[in-house]
Design a protein around this motif. Structure first.
Motif, PDB file in Angstrom:
ATOM      1  N   GLN A  26      -8.487 -11.506  13.608  1.00 42.67           N
ATOM      2  CA  GLN A  26      -9.393 -12.371  12.854  1.00 42.67           C
ATOM      3  C   GLN A  26     -10.584 -11.573  12.325  1.00 42.67           C
ATOM      4  O   GLN A  26     -11.042 -11.784  11.195  1.00 42.67           O
TER       5      GLN A  26
ATOM      6  N   SER B  46      -2.981 -10.799  18.824  1.00 45.52           N
ATOM      7  CA  SER B  46      -4.236 -10.894  18.069  1.00 45.52           C
ATOM      8  C   SER B  46      -4.943  -9.538  17.967  1.00 45.52           C
ATOM      9  O   SER B  46      -6.095  -9.467  17.542  1.00 45.52           O
TER      10      SER B  46
ATOM     11  N   ASP C 237      -9.585  -6.837  16.495  1.00 44.44           N
ATOM     12  CA  ASP C 237      -9.109  -8.213  16.545  1.00 44.44           C
ATOM     13  C   ASP C 237      -8.615  -8.632  15.161  1.00 44.44           C
ATOM     14  O   ASP C 237      -9.240  -8.308  14.139  1.00 44.44           O
TER      15      ASP C 237
ATOM     16  N   GLU D 179       3.133  -8.241  17.237  1.00 37.58           N
ATOM     17  CA  GLU D 179       2.988  -9.693  17.096  1.00 37.58           C
ATOM     18  C   GLU D 179       3.916 -10.454  18.032  1.00 37.58           C
ATOM     19  O   GLU D 179       3.662 -11.624  18.362  1.00 37.58           O
TER      20      GLU D 179
END
Length: 218
Positions: free
Chosen positions: A145, A189, A143, A182
């Protein structure tokens, strides 16, 4: 053919299966076929564009026309084919030298002189470490993040922001170190730290005569 200003280096393998006099003959034949293919593509695009422009209601086809014009503007530079015997290490090194020579050609790649900020190298090294760590799953999916949080644990990357990371990922995607789609909403993500996993997966899914193979299974 859909990427603006593409540079393509055709590589002919299995030279060891050819007679010496065949190699140049095959090289010329392949380059001639590539030239013919590009000419046919250009002709087909021009034909389609003219048809849309000459239609009774061209306004209905504006989206198609714009897409075709975009494809028509994509230039493609084809370099001379390199013939390689993949069983000969010297030939592999020769191919490597040829690729490096072309990549350093500023006329082909104007951005080759671009100097990257140190943080790009630091993130690249950190991602390589993460990808090679024992805790990394074989599929290499992570992921975005979570990747940012892992990178931020490095002392010199503590202030790394998401926007800068995305810029760096675009660069790493272009050079093939990672894969980051993207532009695909469902994948924006997710970062693939092991591109070879995707290649293996595609080889299993995208196969010649796949439908016939599946239909033959009782």
């Amino acid at each position: 053919m859909r990427v603006p200003n593409s540079v393509v280096l055709p590589v002919g393998t299995h030279v060891d299966c050819c007679q010496e006099e065949e190699i140049e003959e095959k090289r010329q034949d392949i380059m001639a076929k590539i030239t013919a293919m590009l000419a046919e593509r250009k002709s087909n695009l021009t034909h389609c564009i003219n048809n849309l422009e000459g239609s009774e209601e061209p306004k209905l086809y504006v989206d198609q026309w714009e897409r075709l014009k975009e494809m028509e503007s994509c230039t493609l530079t084809i370099l001379s084919l390199v013939a390689v015997n993949c069983t000969d290490h010297c030939d592999i090194k020769k191919l490597e030298a040829t690729i490096l020579e072309h990549v350093k050609n500023k006329e082909l790649f104007p951005e080759v002189v671009r100097v990257l900020p140190p943080v790009y190298r630091q993130v690249e090294a950190a991602i390589v470490d993460i990808a090679q760590s024992e805790e990394m799953a074989d599929h290499g999916m992570m992921d975005l993040q979570y990747l940012l949080s892992k990178l931020s644990q490095h002392k010199h990357l503590a202030n790394l922001g998401r926007e800068l990371l995305q810029d760096i990922l675009r660069y790493l995607h272009r050079i093939g170190l990672v894969v980051w789609y993207e532009e695909i909403k469902q994948l924006e993500s997710t970062v693939f730290l092991q591109p070879t996993f995707l290649i293996t997966m595609f080889k299993l899914l995208v196969r010649y005569r796949l439908v016939q193979q599946l239909e033959s299974i009782s």
